[in-house]
Design a protein around this motif. Sequence first.
Motif, PDB file in Angstrom:
ATOM      1  N   LEU A 198       0.825  -1.214   0.000  1.00 27.71           N
ATOM      2  CA  LEU A 198       0.000   0.000   0.000  1.00 27.71           C
ATOM      3  C   LEU A 198       0.860   1.265   0.000  1.00 27.71           C
ATOM      4  CD1 LEU A 198      -2.841  -1.004   2.483  1.00 27.71           C
ATOM      5  CD2 LEU A 198      -3.076  -0.569   0.026  1.00 27.71           C
ATOM      6  N   LEU A 199       1.831   1.322   0.909  1.00 28.64           N
ATOM      7  CA  LEU A 199       2.655   2.526   0.992  1.00 28.64           C
ATOM      8  C   LEU A 199       3.565   2.646  -0.229  1.00 28.64           C
ATOM      9  CD1 LEU A 199       2.895   4.917   2.899  1.00 28.64           C
ATOM     10  CD2 LEU A 199       4.839   3.779   3.978  1.00 28.64           C
ATOM     11  N   GLY A 200       4.145   1.534  -0.647  1.00 27.20           N
ATOM     12  CA  GLY A 200       4.987   1.561  -1.847  1.00 27.20           C
ATOM     13  C   GLY A 200       4.198   1.960  -3.084  1.00 27.20           C
ATOM     14  N   GLY A 201       2.993   1.425  -3.230  1.00 24.11           N
ATOM     15  CA  GLY A 201       2.139   1.785  -4.365  1.00 24.11           C
ATOM     16  C   GLY A 201       1.729   3.243  -4.333  1.00 24.11           C
ATOM     17  N   PHE A 202       1.409   3.740  -3.135  1.00 25.09           N
ATOM     18  CA  PHE A 202       1.037   5.143  -2.979  1.00 25.09           C
ATOM     19  C   PHE A 202       2.188   6.058  -3.398  1.00 25.09           C
ATOM     20  CE2 PHE A 202       0.812   8.910  -0.111  1.00 25.09           C
ATOM     21  CZ  PHE A 202      -0.302   9.503  -0.671  1.00 25.09           C
ATOM     22  N   TYR A 203       3.384   5.743  -2.945  1.00 23.54           N
ATOM     23  CA  TYR A 203       4.548   6.561  -3.302  1.00 23.54           C
ATOM     24  C   TYR A 203       4.879   6.443  -4.787  1.00 23.54           C
ATOM     25  CZ  TYR A 203       5.787   8.380   1.257  1.00 23.54           C
ATOM     26  OH  TYR A 203       5.783   9.087   2.432  1.00 23.54           O
ATOM     27  N   LEU A 204       4.649   5.295  -5.370  1.00 15.45           N
ATOM     28  CA  LEU A 204       4.877   5.138  -6.808  1.00 15.45           C
ATOM     29  C   LEU A 204       3.914   6.030  -7.594  1.00 15.45           C
ATOM     30  CD1 LEU A 204       6.361   3.770  -9.131  1.00 15.45           C
ATOM     31  CD2 LEU A 204       4.701   1.892  -8.972  1.00 15.45           C
ATOM     32  N   VAL A 205       2.659   6.058  -7.183  1.00 13.03           N
ATOM     33  CA  VAL A 205       1.676   6.938  -7.827  1.00 13.03           C
ATOM     34  C   VAL A 205       2.105   8.399  -7.669  1.00 13.03           C
ATOM     35  CG1 VAL A 205      -0.707   7.790  -7.686  1.00 13.03           C
ATOM     36  CG2 VAL A 205      -0.258   5.325  -7.685  1.00 13.03           C
ATOM     37  N   LEU A 206       2.564   8.772  -6.476  1.00 17.58           N
ATOM     38  CA  LEU A 206       3.029  10.140  -6.256  1.00 17.58           C
ATOM     39  C   LEU A 206       4.231  10.474  -7.131  1.00 17.58           C
ATOM     40  CD1 LEU A 206       2.818  10.644  -2.379  1.00 17.58           C
ATOM     41  CD2 LEU A 206       1.331  11.595  -4.141  1.00 17.58           C
ATOM     42  N   ARG A 207       5.135   9.516  -7.285  1.00 17.79           N
ATOM     43  CA  ARG A 207       6.313   9.748  -8.130  1.00 17.79           C
ATOM     44  C   ARG A 207       5.897  10.014  -9.575  1.00 17.79           C
ATOM     45  NH1 ARG A 207      11.552   9.735  -9.262  1.00 17.79           N
ATOM     46  NH2 ARG A 207      12.385   8.508 -10.980  1.00 17.79           N
ATOM     47  N   VAL A 208       4.987   9.206 -10.090  1.00 20.31           N
ATOM     48  CA  VAL A 208       4.511   9.376 -11.466  1.00 20.31           C
ATOM     49  C   VAL A 208       3.767  10.709 -11.604  1.00 20.31           C
ATOM     50  CG1 VAL A 208       2.945   8.452 -13.218  1.00 20.31           C
ATOM     51  CG2 VAL A 208       4.448   6.904 -11.952  1.00 20.31           C
ATOM     52  N   ALA A 209       2.887  10.986 -10.646  1.00 20.62           N
ATOM     53  CA  ALA A 209       2.098  12.216 -10.705  1.00 20.62           C
ATOM     54  C   ALA A 209       2.970  13.465 -10.583  1.00 20.62           C
ATOM     55  CB  ALA A 209       1.036  12.215  -9.606  1.00 20.62           C
ATOM     56  N   SER A 210       4.069  13.352  -9.845  1.00 15.56           N
ATOM     57  CA  SER A 210       4.943  14.510  -9.646  1.00 15.56           C
ATOM     58  C   SER A 210       5.992  14.641 -10.748  1.00 15.56           C
ATOM     59  CB  SER A 210       5.643  14.422  -8.289  1.00 15.56           C
ATOM     60  OG  SER A 210       6.639  13.414  -8.304  1.00 15.56           O
ATOM     61  N   ARG A 211       5.932  13.743 -11.717  1.00 13.24           N
ATOM     62  CA  ARG A 211       6.888  13.731 -12.830  1.00 13.24           C
ATOM     63  C   ARG A 211       8.334  13.666 -12.338  1.00 13.24           C
ATOM     64  NH1 ARG A 211       3.615  18.317 -15.709  1.00 13.24           N
ATOM     65  NH2 ARG A 211       1.821  17.089 -16.298  1.00 13.24           N
ATOM     66  N   GLY A 212       8.542  12.835 -11.328  1.00 10.85           N
ATOM     67  CA  GLY A 212       9.885  12.599 -10.836  1.00 10.85           C
ATOM     68  C   GLY A 212      10.356  13.514  -9.727  1.00 10.85           C
ATOM     69  N   SER A 213       9.512  14.447  -9.279  1.00  7.30           N
ATOM     70  CA  SER A 213       9.929  15.314  -8.170  1.00  7.30           C
ATOM     71  C   SER A 213      10.142  14.501  -6.894  1.00  7.30           C
ATOM     72  CB  SER A 213       8.907  16.416  -7.917  1.00  7.30           C
ATOM     73  OG  SER A 213       8.943  17.359  -8.960  1.00  7.30           O
ATOM     74  N   LEU A 214       9.344  13.474  -6.712  1.00  8.63           N
ATOM     75  CA  LEU A 214       9.570  12.532  -5.623  1.00  8.63           C
ATOM     76  C   LEU A 214      10.551  11.503  -6.144  1.00  8.63           C
ATOM     77  CD1 LEU A 214       8.492  11.741  -2.723  1.00  8.63           C
ATOM     78  CD2 LEU A 214       7.084  10.078  -3.916  1.00  8.63           C
ATOM     79  N   GLY A 215      11.621  11.285  -5.424  1.00  9.52           N
ATOM     80  CA  GLY A 215      12.682  10.407  -5.910  1.00  9.52           C
ATOM     81  C   GLY A 215      12.333   8.929  -5.876  1.00  9.52           C
ATOM     82  N   ALA A 216      13.021   8.167  -6.708  1.00 16.98           N
ATOM     83  CA  ALA A 216      12.838   6.714  -6.732  1.00 16.98           C
ATOM     84  C   ALA A 216      13.263   6.093  -5.412  1.00 16.98           C
ATOM     85  CB  ALA A 216      13.633   6.103  -7.886  1.00 16.98           C
ATOM     86  N   GLY A 217      14.262   6.691  -4.759  1.00 15.73           N
ATOM     87  CA  GLY A 217      14.686   6.184  -3.457  1.00 15.73           C
ATOM     88  C   GLY A 217      13.585   6.294  -2.424  1.00 15.73           C
TER      89      GLY A 217
END
Length: 154
Positions: free
Chosen positions: A68-87
Amino acid sequence: MTDALLVTAQLGFVAVGAWLTHIDISEHRLPNRIVAPTAVAIAVLCALAAAVTGSVAPLVSGALGALLLGGFYLVLRVASRGSLGAGDVKLALPTGLILGWDGGLALVVGAVLAFVVGGLWAVGVIVTGRGTRSTHIAFGPCIILGAVLGLAVT
């Protein structure tokens, strides 16, 4: 015995979290060589707790938290166009695992507190004149502190 395994996992998460916080603040990265073994160690401790109790509940709860948390952060990463880091996305997996193992309330509170901490940090950067609205902050420390606070209050 299960409580000892959970406490061991939590203390390990805090110790590794302190190390990752230092790295992320100074280098703006969360090394896979640290995050991946942390996730594996927490998963092993969850599996041991399941084996000791004869119940898969800790393992399932932790795995769901990680997904759940990993999926949520993955969605945020995509939505932010990479502003949220892969790490940050990768760090969400062991964080979700440790929070989920402790329970759904810990997962929600820890996840929300990460954003509260991040928001406060960003406001502090702006108010002190050390940055602007476009300044990037290291979010890994916010994830870690949010999780630790989430575990402490639940």
